[in-house]
Design an enzyme around this catalytic site. Structure first.
Site, PDB file in Angstrom:
ATOM      1  N   ASN A 158      54.290   7.833 -12.224  1.00 38.12           N
ATOM      2  CA  ASN A 158      54.903   6.707 -12.721  1.00 38.12           C
ATOM      3  C   ASN A 158      54.682   5.468 -12.090  1.00 38.12           C
ATOM      4  OD1 ASN A 158      56.519   7.870 -10.706  1.00 38.12           O
ATOM      5  ND2 ASN A 158      58.458   7.371 -11.707  1.00 38.12           N
ATOM      6  N   GLU A 253      62.090  13.520  -3.412  1.00 37.44           N
ATOM      7  CA  GLU A 253      62.736  12.493  -4.294  1.00 37.44           C
ATOM      8  C   GLU A 253      62.457  12.870  -5.669  1.00 37.44           C
ATOM      9  OE1 GLU A 253      63.500   8.534  -4.190  1.00 37.44           O
ATOM     10  OE2 GLU A 253      63.280   8.668  -6.466  1.00 37.44           O
ATOM     11  N   CYS A 287      62.639   7.076 -12.215  1.00 40.96           N
ATOM     12  CA  CYS A 287      63.549   8.010 -11.739  1.00 40.96           C
ATOM     13  C   CYS A 287      64.940   7.470 -11.820  1.00 40.96           C
ATOM     14  CB  CYS A 287      63.040   8.783 -10.648  1.00 40.96           C
ATOM     15  SG  CYS A 287      62.766   7.826  -9.140  1.00 40.96           S
TER      16      CYS A 287
HETATM   17  P1  NDP Z   1      54.997  17.017 -10.898  1.00 41.56           P
HETATM   18  O1  NDP Z   1      56.374  17.268 -10.107  1.00 41.56           O
HETATM   19  O2  NDP Z   1      54.477  18.235 -11.518  1.00 41.56           O
HETATM   20  O3  NDP Z   1      54.178  16.315  -9.833  1.00 41.56           O
HETATM   21  C1  NDP Z   1      54.362  15.420  -8.957  1.00 41.56           C
HETATM   22  C2  NDP Z   1      53.011  15.595  -8.012  1.00 41.56           C
HETATM   23  O4  NDP Z   1      53.041  17.046  -7.346  1.00 41.56           O
HETATM   24  C3  NDP Z   1      51.652  15.508  -8.639  1.00 41.56           C
HETATM   25  O5  NDP Z   1      50.862  14.904  -7.597  1.00 41.56           O
HETATM   26  C4  NDP Z   1      51.264  16.785  -8.675  1.00 41.56           C
HETATM   27  O6  NDP Z   1      49.951  16.878  -8.996  1.00 41.56           O
HETATM   28  C5  NDP Z   1      51.834  17.636  -7.588  1.00 41.56           C
HETATM   29  N1  NDP Z   1      51.765  18.916  -7.765  1.00 41.56           N
HETATM   30  C6  NDP Z   1      51.845  19.845  -8.829  1.00 41.56           C
HETATM   31  N2  NDP Z   1      52.323  20.962  -8.502  1.00 41.56           N
HETATM   32  C7  NDP Z   1      52.237  21.066  -7.221  1.00 41.56           C
HETATM   33  C8  NDP Z   1      52.161  22.116  -6.191  1.00 41.56           C
HETATM   34  N3  NDP Z   1      52.422  23.377  -6.601  1.00 41.56           N
HETATM   35  N4  NDP Z   1      52.329  22.009  -4.802  1.00 41.56           N
HETATM   36  C9  NDP Z   1      52.068  20.641  -4.284  1.00 41.56           C
HETATM   37  N5  NDP Z   1      51.888  19.502  -5.305  1.00 41.56           N
HETATM   38  C10 NDP Z   1      51.961  19.778  -6.799  1.00 41.56           C
HETATM   39  O7  NDP Z   1      55.569  15.884 -11.910  1.00 41.56           O
HETATM   40  P2  NDP Z   1      54.800  15.902 -13.336  1.00 41.56           P
HETATM   41  O8  NDP Z   1      53.687  14.759 -13.111  1.00 41.56           O
HETATM   42  O9  NDP Z   1      54.339  16.966 -14.046  1.00 41.56           O
HETATM   43  O10 NDP Z   1      56.052  15.409 -14.220  1.00 41.56           O
HETATM   44  C11 NDP Z   1      56.970  16.263 -14.800  1.00 41.56           C
HETATM   45  C12 NDP Z   1      58.348  15.533 -14.507  1.00 41.56           C
HETATM   46  O11 NDP Z   1      58.624  15.259 -13.347  1.00 41.56           O
HETATM   47  C13 NDP Z   1      58.394  14.516 -15.699  1.00 41.56           C
HETATM   48  O12 NDP Z   1      59.049  14.813 -17.018  1.00 41.56           O
HETATM   49  C14 NDP Z   1      59.656  13.786 -15.087  1.00 41.56           C
HETATM   50  O13 NDP Z   1      60.798  14.276 -15.444  1.00 41.56           O
HETATM   51  C15 NDP Z   1      59.615  14.168 -13.585  1.00 41.56           C
HETATM   52  N6  NDP Z   1      59.061  13.006 -12.642  1.00 41.56           N
HETATM   53  C16 NDP Z   1      59.940  12.584 -11.772  1.00 41.56           C
HETATM   54  C17 NDP Z   1      59.405  11.386 -11.011  1.00 41.56           C
HETATM   55  C18 NDP Z   1      60.109  10.819 -10.245  1.00 41.56           C
HETATM   56  O14 NDP Z   1      59.775   9.732  -9.739  1.00 41.56           O
HETATM   57  N7  NDP Z   1      61.373  11.197  -9.610  1.00 41.56           N
HETATM   58  C19 NDP Z   1      58.039  10.960 -11.086  1.00 41.56           C
HETATM   59  C20 NDP Z   1      57.193  11.813 -12.035  1.00 41.56           C
HETATM   60  C21 NDP Z   1      57.788  12.698 -12.903  1.00 41.56           C
HETATM   61  P3  NDP Z   1      49.271  16.840 -10.488  1.00 41.56           P
HETATM   62  O15 NDP Z   1      49.795  15.636 -11.024  1.00 41.56           O
HETATM   63  O16 NDP Z   1      47.940  16.617  -9.995  1.00 41.56           O
HETATM   64  O17 NDP Z   1      49.740  18.115 -11.088  1.00 41.56           O
END
Ligand code: NDP
Length: 517
Positions: A158, A253, A287
């Site tokens: 995001n 976070e 977030c």
């Molecule tokens: P994720 O939590 O899945 O991804 C965040 C990061 O973690 C990405 O770089 C992702 O890689 C990586 N990741 C995924 N799986 C693993 C793992 N097992 N071990 C280590 N790193 C990992 O967020 P999403 O992008 O799937 O979004 C899903 C939901 O998260 C959204 O619907 C929203 O509600 C929330 N969200 C919250 C945010 C915040 O700022 N608090 C920001 C973004 C999302 P990759 O993207 O390559 O899978």
């Protein structure tokens, strides 16, 4: 626009990836066009990056605050000098508006480089400790902070600059090497920042980007001395579990379902403007955005009317420079399904849609700015993180009901209270179970890097910003220095009945009265 990102991606795609390993295609979510390709790095390659980072880190630490700060300040200037290129990259991989990239990303990075360069020496300075413990009186007591070594930052899609890269700045300022694993959806901004830091004189391998998917992130956890993760609560739990294998400290976070409380005496025009802006800004993909609103009954109708009018005027579409649209694209394809699901679930349970309510036809991924009323806590739109341009509004009898509902959540990231009575607003803010609460404002506390920011409950662990925002990247060491000493202290061997009895008597005198000395 695509040309810039293609160049960035291609410059980095030769990053030692063996032929035959996977690539990730990066698309512009506003148009669906391919804008670059990056390597999907396997665990062995992450291990190699980590080996190089560990070799480079001591030299970086040895540069001291002065030397590191000089490079970070150059990077600040670089971001400002190359502002348009940075914004183009962010806009093309996230689909957000020019303004969202400028105000919430470039503005953040600009301030953060200077902030950490200037404040790192003070936040990490040795601290003298005074003690009331008689046994160590007269000795020198200190805490000191030493960079951990290799920090792994795993970031979301995001805010590729603010959330992903932003956490790397204090880690670098502290003297660590950093490997950043950006979201697979938005890796180009991180690669651009790697290029920026190189141009600004950062020694090779001190900052590296591990592009890839979840498995790449998991491999980075295994290699790091500390992990800073931003993303969903579900993935946060996996990160914590993985880090437990190596007892690696993590800070998380995570998601939020941030409540806004509007009291009857609020400046309704400001509250309505804030509700619309902070729920729709960045397409609602923040977030700490407004995810749900509770309005006291006497002003509910007027508030809803104002919000409805303002939300209807918002322009959604492909960003094409300053002022072109108000609400950009939904960056992550799966997020569109989540937003639709929450809106449909609310409708099925009796909610009314006053504005929007639908995803827009492609090309590109868009959801209409949406206002929902007649909502309650049986609906996902009021209890789960929607992360989209939706604004569900609920009528409440009074402030007590608003506080109760605001706290009826697994999350506790941020929140806001609107009232002209600021003392009452602050008193209510203190009762909201969230890590950061603004009165008559939303979200802006985040931009004050002096103010710690972190989630309660399922919203996270630890915090960013403030002294803790850099000390978390350090090992804390306690030092005790004895300058003047006897050949032998009274409690040392051999134990003798007479000495032990005398010491026991002294302890009784010291602590036996149950009063302050
Ligand atoms: P994720 O939590 O899945 O991804 C965040 C990061 O973690 C990405 O770089 C992702 O890689 C990586 N990741 C995924 N799986 C693993 C793992 N097992 N071990 C280590 N790193 C990992 O967020 P999403 O992008 O799937 O979004 C899903 C939901 O998260 C959204 O619907 C929203 O509600 C929330 N969200 C919250 C945010 C915040 O700022 N608090 C920001 C973004 C999302 P990759 O993207 O390559 O899978």
């Amino acid at each position: 626009m695509a040309g810039v990102e293609e160049r960035v991606a291609s410059e980095h795609s030769g990053n030692g990836v063996p032929t035959g390993t996977g690539e990730i295609v990066v698309e512009n979510p506003a148009t669906g066009a391919e804008i670059g390709r990056v390597p999907d790095m396997p665990a062995e390659q992450v291990a190699e990056l980590a080996r190089r980072a560990r070799a480079a880190q001591p030299g970086w630490e040895a540069l001291g605050f002065e030397g590191r700060g000089r490079i970070l300040l150059r990077a600040q200037k670089w971001v400002m000098d190359n502002r348009d290129r940075v914004i183009e990259t962010i806009v093309s991989e996230t689909g957000k508006t020019y303004e969202d990239a400028l105000f919430a990303e470039v503005n953040y990075a600009g301030f953060a480089f200077r902030f950490w360069a200037e404040n790192a020496p003070e936040y990490m300075a040795d601290e003298k400790v005074r003690t009331a413990q008689l046994f160590v009186k007269g000795k020198k007591l200190l805490t000191r902070y030493k960079p951990l070594g290799l920090v792994g930052v795993i970031g979301p899609w995001n805010y590729p600059l603010t959330n992903s890269f932003g956490d790397c700045i204090p880690a670098l300022a502290a003297g660590n090497a950093v490997i950043l694993k950006p979201s697979e959806v938005t890796p180009l901004t991180s690669l651009l920042m790697a290029e920026a830091l190189r141009e600004c004189g950062l020694p090779p391998d001190v900052f590296q980007v591990a592009t890839g998917r979840g498995e790449t992130g998991a491999a980075l956890i295994d290699e790091s001395d500390m992990v800073m993760f931003t993303g969903s609560t579900a993935t946060g739990k996996k990160v914590m579990a993985r880090a437990a294998d190596t007892i690696t400290p993590v800070q998380l976070e995570l998601g939020g379902k941030d409540p806004m409380i509007v009291l009857a005496d609020a400046d309704l025009e400001r509250a309505a403007n804030a509700a619309v802006f902070y729920s729709m800004q960045n397409g609602g993909q923040t977030c700490i955005s407004v995810e749900r609103v509770y309005v006291e009954a006497p002003v509910y109708d007027e508030f809803v009317a104002k919000v409805t009018e303002k939300a209807r005027e918002l322009r959604t579409g492909v960003p094409s420079g300053p002022g072109s649209v108000d609400v950009g694209a939904i960056t992550f394809p799966k997020q569109l399904d989540i937003i639709s699901d929450h809106v449909e679930d609310a409708k099925a349970k009796g909610a009314r849609v006053l504005v929007g309510g639908n995803r827009k036809e492609g090309p590109g991924q868009f959801f209409e700015p949406t206002v929902l009323v007649d909502v309650d806590h049986t609906m996902k739109a009021m209890t789960e993180e929607t992360f989209g341009p939706t604004l569900p509004i609920m009528k409440v009898a009074d402030a007590e009901e608003a506080i109760r509902l605001a706290n009826d959540s697994q999350y506790g990231l941020a929140g806001s209270v609107f009232t002209k009575d600021v003392a009452k607003g602050e008193a209510i803010a203190r009762r909201v179970e969230s890590g950061a609460v603004d009165v008559n404002d939303v979200m802006v506390g985040y931009s004050a890097l002096e103010l710690p920011m972190g989630g309660w409950k399922a919203s996270g662990l630890g915090s960013r910003h403030g002294a803790g925002g850099i000390r978390k990247y350090c090992a804390q060491q306690s030092l005790l220095v004895t300058r003047f000493a006897l050949k032998k202290d009274v409690h040392m061997y051999p134990y003798k009945s007479r000495t032990t009895k005398a010491l026991a008597g002294a302890l009784k005198l010291l602590y036996g009265r149950g009063k302050r000395n």
